[in-house]
Design a protein around this motif. Structure first.
Motif, PDB file in Angstrom:
ATOM      1  N   GLY A  61       0.799  -1.217   0.000  1.00  0.00           N
ATOM      2  CA  GLY A  61       0.000   0.000   0.000  1.00  0.00           C
ATOM      3  C   GLY A  61       0.834   1.270   0.000  1.00  0.00           C
ATOM      4  N   LYS A  86       2.268   2.640  -9.291  1.00  0.00           N
ATOM      5  CA  LYS A  86       0.903   3.124  -9.559  1.00  0.00           C
ATOM      6  C   LYS A  86       0.067   2.000 -10.157  1.00  0.00           C
ATOM      7  CE  LYS A  86      -1.761   6.750  -9.450  1.00  0.00           C
ATOM      8  NZ  LYS A  86      -2.102   7.399  -8.205  1.00  0.00           N
ATOM      9  N   LYS A  91      -0.650   3.340  -2.910  1.00  0.00           N
ATOM     10  CA  LYS A  91      -1.380   4.589  -2.635  1.00  0.00           C
ATOM     11  C   LYS A  91      -0.476   5.731  -2.171  1.00  0.00           C
ATOM     12  CE  LYS A  91      -5.419   2.724  -3.339  1.00  0.00           C
ATOM     13  NZ  LYS A  91      -5.729   2.631  -4.736  1.00  0.00           N
ATOM     14  N   LYS A  92       0.551   5.401  -1.378  1.00  0.00           N
ATOM     15  CA  LYS A  92       1.369   6.454  -0.765  1.00  0.00           C
ATOM     16  C   LYS A  92       2.851   6.201  -1.009  1.00  0.00           C
ATOM     17  CE  LYS A  92       2.278   9.222   3.209  1.00  0.00           C
ATOM     18  NZ  LYS A  92       1.566  10.108   4.033  1.00  0.00           N
ATOM     19  N   PHE A 121       0.204  10.267  -6.362  1.00  0.00           N
ATOM     20  CA  PHE A 121       0.324   9.533  -5.104  1.00  0.00           C
ATOM     21  C   PHE A 121       0.045  10.461  -3.923  1.00  0.00           C
ATOM     22  CE2 PHE A 121       3.369   6.990  -7.650  1.00  0.00           C
ATOM     23  CZ  PHE A 121       2.874   5.716  -7.396  1.00  0.00           C
ATOM     24  N   SER A 122      -0.557   9.924  -2.891  1.00  0.00           N
ATOM     25  CA  SER A 122      -0.501  10.587  -1.601  1.00  0.00           C
ATOM     26  C   SER A 122       0.974  10.500  -1.227  1.00  0.00           C
ATOM     27  CB  SER A 122      -1.369   9.814  -0.601  1.00  0.00           C
ATOM     28  OG  SER A 122      -1.171  10.289   0.693  1.00  0.00           O
TER      29      SER A 122
END
Length: 139
Positions: A61, A86, A91-92, A121-122
Motif C-alpha cells: 500500500g 501506480k 497509494k502512498k 500519489f498521496s
C-alpha cells in the motif's frame, strides 16, 4: 504493508529496524537479504537498474523510497518504478529527499518529487538537511 527501499543502506536499514523494534511487519527491498530468517521482516529483491525487480512493489500500500546515490537518470530508473507502483495500486510514497529540492530543478530529488506528484500519489517528502551517517562515513 509498506515496502522499504534501500534496505541494505543506512537510512532504509534504520527504518526497517524501527519497524522490527515495534513488532510491525514490513518488506525490506534491496539487493542483499540481510533480513533473512526474520520473523516479521519480509525480503524482496529490488534494484532500480533491473526493471524486472519492480515486482517487489506488488501487493503493498505504501513505499518508503530512498534514492541510491549512484542513481541520477530518473527517467530510466525511478520514474518507471513509480509508474509500476501506480499500476500495482500503491497509494502512498514517502520519499527521502533533501532540503531545497523544489527550488533546484537540476538535482535528481527535484525530478523524483515532481514525478510522485504527477502520478497522483498521496505523499510525504522528508527533506533532510544532513545525515549523521555522512559524518561517520563519507565526510
Amino acid at each position: 504493508m509498506i515496502l522499504i527501499t534501500g534496505a541494505s543502506g543506512n537510512v532504509g536499514g534504520e527504518v526497517i529496524r524501527l519497524f522490527e523494534q515495534h513488532g510491525e511487519r514490513c518488506i525490506a527491498a534491496g539487493r542483499s537479504n540481510r533480513w533473512q530468517n526474520n520473523a516479521i521482516i519480509d525480503y524482496r529483491y529490488f534494484d532500480l537498474d533491473q526493471p524486472e525487480s519492480y515486482d517487489a512493489a506488488k501487493g503493498v500500500g505504501a513505499v518508503f523510497l530512498v534514492r541510491p546515490p549512484q542513481v541520477s537518470n530518473i527517467k530510466k530508473t525511478v520514474a518507471p518504478f513509480l509508474r509500476k507502483c501506480k499500476e500495482f495500486g500503491v497509494k502512498k510514497v514517502v520519499f527521502l529527499s533533501i532540503v531545497g529540492a523544489p527550488k533546484v530543478p537540476f538535482i535528481p530529488h527535484h525530478a523524483i518529487e515532481k514525478e510522485i506528484e504527477r502520478l497522483g500519489f498521496s505523499h510525504t517528502f522528508l527533506r533532510a538537511g544532513f545525515f549523521m551517517q555522512n559524518l561517520s562515513t563519507t565526510h
